[in-house]
Enzyme design. Structure first.
Site, mmCIF file in Angstrom:
data_model
loop_
_atom_site.group_PDB
_atom_site.id
_atom_site.type_symbol
_atom_site.label_atom_id
_atom_site.label_comp_id
_atom_site.label_asym_id
_atom_site.label_seq_id
_atom_site.Cartn_x
_atom_site.Cartn_y
_atom_site.Cartn_z
ATOM 1 N N CYS A 1 -4.959 10.357 19.289
ATOM 2 C CA CYS A 1 -4.013 9.919 20.319
ATOM 3 C C CYS A 1 -3.408 11.085 21.063
ATOM 4 C CB CYS A 1 -2.921 9.092 19.665
ATOM 5 S SG CYS A 1 -2.172 9.963 18.283
ATOM 6 N N LYS B 1 -0.497 -2.786 6.143
ATOM 7 C CA LYS B 1 -1.629 -3.548 6.706
ATOM 8 C C LYS B 1 -2.481 -2.581 7.527
ATOM 9 C CE LYS B 1 -3.050 -5.402 10.083
ATOM 10 N NZ LYS B 1 -4.467 -5.026 10.232
ATOM 11 N N ASP C 1 -9.595 -8.730 8.026
ATOM 12 C CA ASP C 1 -10.290 -8.542 9.305
ATOM 13 C C ASP C 1 -9.592 -9.313 10.417
ATOM 14 O OD1 ASP C 1 -10.943 -11.165 8.777
ATOM 15 O OD2 ASP C 1 -13.125 -10.882 8.873
ATOM 16 N N GLU D 1 4.321 4.270 17.419
ATOM 17 C CA GLU D 1 3.515 5.448 17.784
ATOM 18 C C GLU D 1 2.289 4.923 18.528
ATOM 19 O OE1 GLU D 1 4.202 8.521 17.403
ATOM 20 O OE2 GLU D 1 5.615 8.676 15.748
ATOM 21 N N GLU E 1 -6.325 5.412 28.556
ATOM 22 C CA GLU E 1 -6.799 6.084 27.346
ATOM 23 C C GLU E 1 -8.223 5.626 27.061
ATOM 24 O OE1 GLU E 1 -4.968 4.845 23.603
ATOM 25 O OE2 GLU E 1 -4.721 6.967 23.141
ATOM 26 N N GLY F 1 -1.217 -8.997 10.930
ATOM 27 C CA GLY F 1 -0.252 -8.017 11.430
ATOM 28 C C GLY F 1 0.888 -8.736 12.143
HETATM 29 P P1 NAD Z 1 -4.838 -1.419 17.721
HETATM 30 O O1 NAD Z 1 -3.578 -1.449 18.486
HETATM 31 O O2 NAD Z 1 -5.962 -2.261 18.171
HETATM 32 O O3 NAD Z 1 -4.594 -1.814 16.187
HETATM 33 C C1 NAD Z 1 -3.660 -1.123 15.382
HETATM 34 C C2 NAD Z 1 -3.252 -2.027 14.232
HETATM 35 O O4 NAD Z 1 -2.534 -3.141 14.747
HETATM 36 C C3 NAD Z 1 -4.394 -2.603 13.409
HETATM 37 O O5 NAD Z 1 -4.025 -2.583 12.044
HETATM 38 C C4 NAD Z 1 -4.483 -4.042 13.922
HETATM 39 O O6 NAD Z 1 -5.023 -4.943 12.976
HETATM 40 C C5 NAD Z 1 -3.039 -4.355 14.175
HETATM 41 N N1 NAD Z 1 -2.782 -5.439 15.147
HETATM 42 C C6 NAD Z 1 -3.582 -5.880 16.145
HETATM 43 N N2 NAD Z 1 -2.972 -6.861 16.841
HETATM 44 C C7 NAD Z 1 -1.756 -7.028 16.284
HETATM 45 C C8 NAD Z 1 -0.638 -7.863 16.577
HETATM 46 N N3 NAD Z 1 -0.657 -8.733 17.594
HETATM 47 N N4 NAD Z 1 0.460 -7.767 15.813
HETATM 48 C C9 NAD Z 1 0.519 -6.874 14.794
HETATM 49 N N5 NAD Z 1 -0.509 -6.057 14.464
HETATM 50 C C10 NAD Z 1 -1.631 -6.128 15.206
HETATM 51 O O7 NAD Z 1 -5.256 0.134 17.668
HETATM 52 P P2 NAD Z 1 -6.584 0.765 17.082
HETATM 53 O O8 NAD Z 1 -7.705 0.426 18.004
HETATM 54 O O9 NAD Z 1 -6.697 0.434 15.640
HETATM 55 O O10 NAD Z 1 -6.241 2.329 17.195
HETATM 56 C C11 NAD Z 1 -6.409 3.082 18.362
HETATM 57 C C12 NAD Z 1 -5.103 3.229 19.110
HETATM 58 O O11 NAD Z 1 -4.113 3.805 18.255
HETATM 59 C C13 NAD Z 1 -5.182 4.154 20.296
HETATM 60 O O12 NAD Z 1 -4.521 3.582 21.394
HETATM 61 C C14 NAD Z 1 -4.455 5.409 19.836
HETATM 62 O O13 NAD Z 1 -3.899 6.181 20.863
HETATM 63 C C15 NAD Z 1 -3.414 4.830 18.968
HETATM 64 N N6 NAD Z 1 -2.912 5.849 18.028
HETATM 65 C C16 NAD Z 1 -1.670 6.363 18.221
HETATM 66 C C17 NAD Z 1 -1.196 7.359 17.378
HETATM 67 C C18 NAD Z 1 0.184 7.936 17.552
HETATM 68 O O14 NAD Z 1 0.686 8.511 16.602
HETATM 69 N N7 NAD Z 1 0.831 7.820 18.682
HETATM 70 C C19 NAD Z 1 -1.990 7.822 16.337
HETATM 71 C C20 NAD Z 1 -3.255 7.279 16.177
HETATM 72 C C21 NAD Z 1 -3.703 6.282 17.028
#
Ligand code: NAD
Length: 489
Positions: free
Chosen positions: A294, A184, A217, A260, A393, A222
């Site tokens: 990240c 997803k 969307d 992560e 962040e 998730g």
């Molecule tokens: P996000 O947490 O908003 O979303 C990530 C994913 O989770 C999306 O696919 C979203 O649809 C899904 N999601 C949202 N709510 C959910 C829920 N309640 N249950 C299950 N799934 C859900 O993150 P983002 O804005 O897409 O990405 C940016 C963030 O990702 C930053 O905080 C960044 O640091 C982090 N990141 C971490 C790493 C790492 O390896 N540690 C790598 C890249 C990005």
């Protein structure tokens, strides 16, 4: 636009079939131009339900998890299919992610494609069955062996910033280990995931249901994937806030989770370092992909006596980098992914000002760009490590510079954070560097500009940056169960 994207938009992949979404379609947007690129299938809850069912059936009723050589073959097919369509994938990545073209020859595209080979090799060469030797328990001697087996159905939930890297760093090892997967992806970058569906169905022998790709969307899908009892494990990359929701959602079924999450990593410059080089390198690195990484070092800790020199060197580098068109080969700092993300970064710049911060470079949108979600590379000085912008962040091309009072103080400041994802150390005395390396509570560290990113290098976080490791053998073993078998000797 592109041979991999059908005119009506990209489909879902469920049970080996490319299908339309029960909730219609949703738009994907070019963050550099704000134009609608096209559409992606919008999955309904029923689609997610079907995808999970397909993954469960494929795991329970096929030989996929036991045929290691076949899985290696399939992963290599996927790698070759992606290589054969590299130009189309590159154009999608630049247009949908706003990824600078130069990064697509590295971690935004070509790197993760090559890394599928590492996963394939593991499927083929891993020690699936090891002899633990004889053991005596209550006078009975048994021969013990350890079998490693796939966990089962894996739900992979990914963000938008490095979509190929993160999608493939989950898909590759999860499949190599013998699992079936429901992927997803983030709503902002559906195409980067969806195009895999066409490549898998047309160019690989991956059996129906082994990989399912569900674009939507709606974040709720998730949550649905996390809650479903037919799913054995969730591998998640995203924000720490969502990571908490994932962990809570997985609790009801005691599902294995691998998280992560976010970071606010520190670059530590010791007083025997080349201050200008360390500051300039760190400044450059936070502009890469507009700071949407990240593991970027977004707090720069410099010796107090060299603070003014460090601020000047950092500001000079940041001031010399323009946020620009990701299509152009020289661009390092492209747009942010969305208006929402740009609003978030601008909110933090307002907070920095309100908390007494001095904006030494950048500080807003580039005047020359009327369209696109751009922010100039920005330096914030004169805030303490406890300031909001030093603790939270931001996920934009924004660096905070903070003075330290020696090595121990630098370690204290680096660790004064809820996160522990990455960091760097700059200095010339190996013993002092080693002491800092030992003191900082973080999952990866770069010394004097060393690069840790590689297929065989485990990556992940301490503290609220998550748990588990992606990449490397450790990243593969996240997707394995351990079964101990004892037979009377
Ligand atoms: P996000 O947490 O908003 O979303 C990530 C994913 O989770 C999306 O696919 C979203 O649809 C899904 N999601 C949202 N709510 C959910 C829920 N309640 N249950 C299950 N799934 C859900 O993150 P983002 O804005 O897409 O990405 C940016 C963030 O990702 C930053 O905080 C960044 O640091 C982090 N990141 C971490 C790493 C790492 O390896 N540690 C790598 C890249 C990005």
């Amino acid at each position: 636009m592109n041979g991999l994207v059908p005119a009506g938009g990209t489909p879902l992949l469920i049970g080996g079939k490319l299908v339309s979404g029960g909730a219609g379609v949703f738009a994907t947007i070019n963050p550099a131009t704000e134009e609608v690129l096209g559409h992606a299938a919008n999955a309904s809850a029923a689609d997610m339900d079907a995808a999970i069912g397909a993954a469960r059936t494929a795991f329970d009723t096929t030989d996929w998890s036991r045929d290691h050589a076949f899985r290696a073959h399939c992963l290599r097919q996927l790698r070759e299919a992606m290589r054969d369509h590299l130009d189309e994938l590159r154009e999608i990545t630049i247009a949908e992610v706003g990824a600078p073209r130069m990064l697509t020859s590295g971690p935004q595209l070509e790197g993760p494609i090559a890394d599928l080979g590492f996963a394939a090799d593991l499927a083929e060469n891993y020690d699936w069955d090891t002899d633990l030797g004889l053991g005596v328990t209550m006078g009975i001697t048994s021969r013990r062996r350890i079998r490693r087996e796939a966990v089962g159905v894996v739900g992979a939930i990914t963000p938008w910033n490095f979509p190929h890297q993160i999608n493939l760093a989950k898909l590759g090892p999860a499949l190599a280990a013998g699992n079936t997967v429901v992927l997803k992806p983030a709503p902002d970058t559906p195409w980067c995931a969806a195009v895999l569906g066409q490549l898998i169905t047309e160019h690989t022998d991956i059996p129906a249901g082994v990989v399912n790709i569900v674009t939507s969307d709606d974040h709720e899908l998730g949550a649905q994937l996390v809650a479903d009892p037919r799913v054995d494990m969730i591998t998640f990359t995203g924000s720490t806030r969502t990571g908490r929701a994932v962990m809570a959602g997985a609790a009801a079924t005691l599902k294995r989770t691998f998280l992560e999450l976010g970071g606010k990593s520190a670059a530590i410059v010791l007083d025997d370092a080349d201050i200008a080089t360390a500051c300039s390198y760190t400044a450059f690195s936070v502009t890469v992909h507009a700071g949407q990484g990240c593991a970027l070092t977004t707090r720069l800790l410099v010796p107090r006596a060299a603070y003014d020199e460090a601020v000047a060197a950092t500001a000079k580098t940041l001031g010399g980098i323009r946020a620009g068109d990701p299509e152009k080969s020289g661009t390092v700092c492209g747009p942010l992914i969305s208006a929402r993300q740009r609003d978030r970064v601008e909110r933090y710049l307002d907070i920095a000002r309100a908390e007494g911060g001095r904006i030494v470079a950048g500080g807003g949108r580039p005047a020359a760009r009327e369209r696109g979600f751009f922010i100039e590379p920005t330096l914030i000085a004169d805030v303490p490590n406890t300031a909001t912008v030093a603790q939270e962040e931001i996920f934009g091309p924004v660096l905070v510079i903070i003075p330290h009072d020696g090595d121990a103080d630098a370690i204290r400041l680096a660790n004064e954070s809820p996160y522990g994802l990455s960091g760097s150390v700059w200095g010339s005395d190996p013993d002092r560097i080693d002491a800092v390396v030992a003191g900082v509570r973080t999952g990866t560290l770069s010394v004097n500009g060393g690069l840790w990113y590689a297929a065989d290098a485990p990556f992940g976080g301490y503290k609220q940056s998550g748990f588990g490791r992606e990449m490397g053998v450790a990243g593969f073993e996240e997707y394995l169960e351990t079964k101990l078998v004892a037979t009377p000797a």
